[in-house]
Design a protein around this motif. Sequence first.
Motif, mmCIF file in Angstrom:
data_model
loop_
_atom_site.group_PDB
_atom_site.id
_atom_site.type_symbol
_atom_site.label_atom_id
_atom_site.label_comp_id
_atom_site.label_asym_id
_atom_site.label_seq_id
_atom_site.Cartn_x
_atom_site.Cartn_y
_atom_site.Cartn_z
ATOM 1 N N LYS A 1 33.286 28.659 47.241
ATOM 2 C CA LYS A 1 32.362 29.623 46.645
ATOM 3 C C LYS A 1 33.093 30.915 46.300
ATOM 4 O O LYS A 1 32.896 31.499 45.239
ATOM 5 C CB LYS A 1 31.194 29.918 47.602
ATOM 6 N N GLU A 2 33.936 31.397 47.230
ATOM 7 C CA GLU A 2 34.638 32.644 47.001
ATOM 8 C C GLU A 2 35.640 32.502 45.862
ATOM 9 O O GLU A 2 35.843 33.409 45.070
ATOM 10 C CB GLU A 2 35.318 33.108 48.287
ATOM 11 N N LYS A 3 36.307 31.330 45.786
ATOM 12 C CA LYS A 3 37.241 31.098 44.689
ATOM 13 C C LYS A 3 36.520 31.088 43.353
ATOM 14 O O LYS A 3 37.007 31.615 42.351
ATOM 15 C CB LYS A 3 37.984 29.780 44.909
ATOM 16 N N LYS A 4 35.315 30.503 43.351
ATOM 17 C CA LYS A 4 34.539 30.462 42.110
ATOM 18 C C LYS A 4 34.142 31.869 41.683
ATOM 19 O O LYS A 4 34.177 32.216 40.502
ATOM 20 C CB LYS A 4 33.299 29.592 42.312
ATOM 21 N N LEU A 5 33.782 32.700 42.670
ATOM 22 C CA LEU A 5 33.360 34.059 42.359
ATOM 23 C C LEU A 5 34.515 34.933 41.878
ATOM 24 O O LEU A 5 34.307 35.946 41.231
ATOM 25 C CB LEU A 5 32.717 34.695 43.604
ATOM 26 N N THR A 6 35.749 34.575 42.214
ATOM 27 C CA THR A 6 36.902 35.369 41.795
ATOM 28 C C THR A 6 37.801 34.564 40.869
ATOM 29 O O THR A 6 39.019 34.697 40.879
ATOM 30 C CB THR A 6 37.698 35.839 43.026
ATOM 31 N N CYS B 1 52.401 43.193 37.331
ATOM 32 C CA CYS B 1 51.428 42.239 36.790
ATOM 33 C C CYS B 1 51.861 40.798 37.071
ATOM 34 O O CYS B 1 51.060 39.964 37.503
ATOM 35 C CB CYS B 1 51.268 42.443 35.289
ATOM 36 N N LEU B 2 53.150 40.518 36.839
ATOM 37 C CA LEU B 2 53.664 39.166 37.063
ATOM 38 C C LEU B 2 53.599 38.781 38.534
ATOM 39 O O LEU B 2 53.252 37.645 38.876
ATOM 40 C CB LEU B 2 55.104 39.069 36.552
ATOM 41 N N LEU B 3 53.909 39.729 39.415
ATOM 42 C CA LEU B 3 53.874 39.458 40.853
ATOM 43 C C LEU B 3 52.462 39.122 41.318
ATOM 44 O O LEU B 3 52.226 38.089 41.960
ATOM 45 C CB LEU B 3 54.402 40.671 41.624
ATOM 46 N N VAL B 4 51.518 39.986 40.996
ATOM 47 C CA VAL B 4 50.130 39.778 41.435
ATOM 48 C C VAL B 4 49.556 38.526 40.789
ATOM 49 O O VAL B 4 48.878 37.718 41.455
ATOM 50 C CB VAL B 4 49.260 41.008 41.093
ATOM 51 N N GLU B 5 49.828 38.345 39.506
ATOM 52 C CA GLU B 5 49.337 37.168 38.798
ATOM 53 C C GLU B 5 49.886 35.891 39.433
ATOM 54 O O GLU B 5 49.156 34.915 39.648
ATOM 55 C CB GLU B 5 49.736 37.245 37.330
ATOM 56 N N GLY B 6 51.169 35.890 39.771
ATOM 57 C CA GLY B 6 51.775 34.714 40.385
ATOM 58 C C GLY B 6 51.176 34.401 41.742
ATOM 59 O O GLY B 6 50.892 33.231 42.053
ATOM 60 N N LEU B 7 50.952 35.440 42.560
ATOM 61 C CA LEU B 7 50.371 35.231 43.887
ATOM 62 C C LEU B 7 48.982 34.620 43.786
ATOM 63 O O LEU B 7 48.617 33.711 44.540
ATOM 64 C CB LEU B 7 50.308 36.568 44.637
ATOM 65 N N LEU B 8 48.187 35.135 42.851
ATOM 66 C CA LEU B 8 46.810 34.652 42.713
ATOM 67 C C LEU B 8 46.757 33.270 42.062
ATOM 68 O O LEU B 8 45.945 32.426 42.448
ATOM 69 C CB LEU B 8 45.980 35.663 41.911
ATOM 70 N N ASN B 9 47.622 33.043 41.082
ATOM 71 C CA ASN B 9 47.652 31.721 40.440
ATOM 72 C C ASN B 9 48.045 30.640 41.440
ATOM 73 O O ASN B 9 47.517 29.517 41.388
ATOM 74 C CB ASN B 9 48.639 31.714 39.273
ATOM 75 N N ASP B 10 48.951 30.974 42.353
ATOM 76 C CA ASP B 10 49.356 30.012 43.380
ATOM 77 C C ASP B 10 48.192 29.628 44.285
ATOM 78 O O ASP B 10 48.199 28.554 44.901
ATOM 79 C CB ASP B 10 50.492 30.588 44.238
ATOM 80 N N GLU B 11 47.206 30.499 44.348
ATOM 81 C CA GLU B 11 46.022 30.218 45.171
ATOM 82 C C GLU B 11 44.911 29.554 44.362
ATOM 83 O O GLU B 11 43.785 29.398 44.838
ATOM 84 C CB GLU B 11 45.492 31.524 45.777
ATOM 85 N N GLY B 12 45.210 29.188 43.133
ATOM 86 C CA GLY B 12 44.235 28.483 42.312
ATOM 87 C C GLY B 12 43.262 29.382 41.581
ATOM 88 O O GLY B 12 42.213 28.922 41.116
ATOM 89 N N LEU B 13 43.590 30.666 41.465
ATOM 90 C CA LEU B 13 42.694 31.619 40.813
ATOM 91 C C LEU B 13 43.197 31.934 39.408
ATOM 92 O O LEU B 13 44.395 32.082 39.176
ATOM 93 C CB LEU B 13 42.612 32.906 41.632
#
Length: 352
Positions: A6-11, A24-36
């Motif tokens: 649910k939380e992943k869907k909301l974010t 931007c690349l660092l934060v984007e990479g961290l979040l993309n690795d978590e499936g976001l």
Amino acid sequence: MGANSKEKKLTSDILIIDDEADICLLVEGLLNDEGLKTRTASNAEKALAEVTARRPSLIILDIWLQGSNMDGLQLLDRFVRDYPEVPVIMISGHGNIETAVGAIKRGAYDFIEKPCELKRLNLLVEGAARSARAQRRLDNQTQEQNNKYSIRMLVGKSKAIGLLREMVKQVAQVPFSSMIITGETGTGKGLITNILHYSGTRAKGPLIEINCAALPRELLESELFGYEAGAFTGAKKRHRGLFEQAHTGTLFLDEIGEIDLELQGKLLKAVEELRIRRLGGEHEIDVDVQIIAATNKDLQHEVSLGKFRQDLYHRLNVINIHIPSLRERLDDLPELVLLFIAENNAKSSKNI
């Protein structure tokens, strides 16, 4: 990330705004690795274009945002004003903690320092998702109450109900500090209070109600103002009073005419100053409430008898709404009967 589905869907649509491409690349990479799913923008103009094109579920925003026509704090103000339902996490450099804390006061959800740590970022994203979900739930509940307690509930075609309906409609559109609603028992003082609250400027705040005639003086005082642990026998822990609970919303004092004179004095101070002190407390607490008092008594007559304080009466009686009795609006009986039958059918699953 410990985020559930649910939380992943909301974010699932996170907008990262920073003038530093590596951040931007660092934060984007961290979040993309978590499936976001993420998007990025390097300045205020691009950020506003992204938000306009598709509203994100979460924004991660650099505080300074150099090279833009707006810095991060100015952009935050814009998001808070235009998109209050979208949580914003600020990114700050070392030494900018005071500025970051100031951003929270301006409406940001939280902040994270550069360089962004994965664990901290995960916790903030999950927390923002829960916060957004809670806010949506609150907004939905508020909307349900808005629909339930609308001006349409004042049914009837009589002159008396027409005048009442018009007055309630006008009062609901403007902020007010306090008011008194009068009328005989059963005329609908509680209904009018709900309509005023849920149709008014404080609809998203709480509506806290108390029947002043239902409690003895000592218990009523502790309920209104709260108490600290140890304030009296049985006070094992701190209790927030109804004034505090009604903060940013409405406090409904039903049967206000039943409060004794001593407690009326303390109530007067709270109404005048919008500041209370818990029983046993050492500090005063600011509160932001609008007060609706209701009674079936003639308070002016009570004042003349010395049973109700004149100064409290005038302080509460900024606006006065009188609800007519049913015998003053007999023309409304046919519509009221149909309404009562419909409500009873809905409750009992019958079709009378």
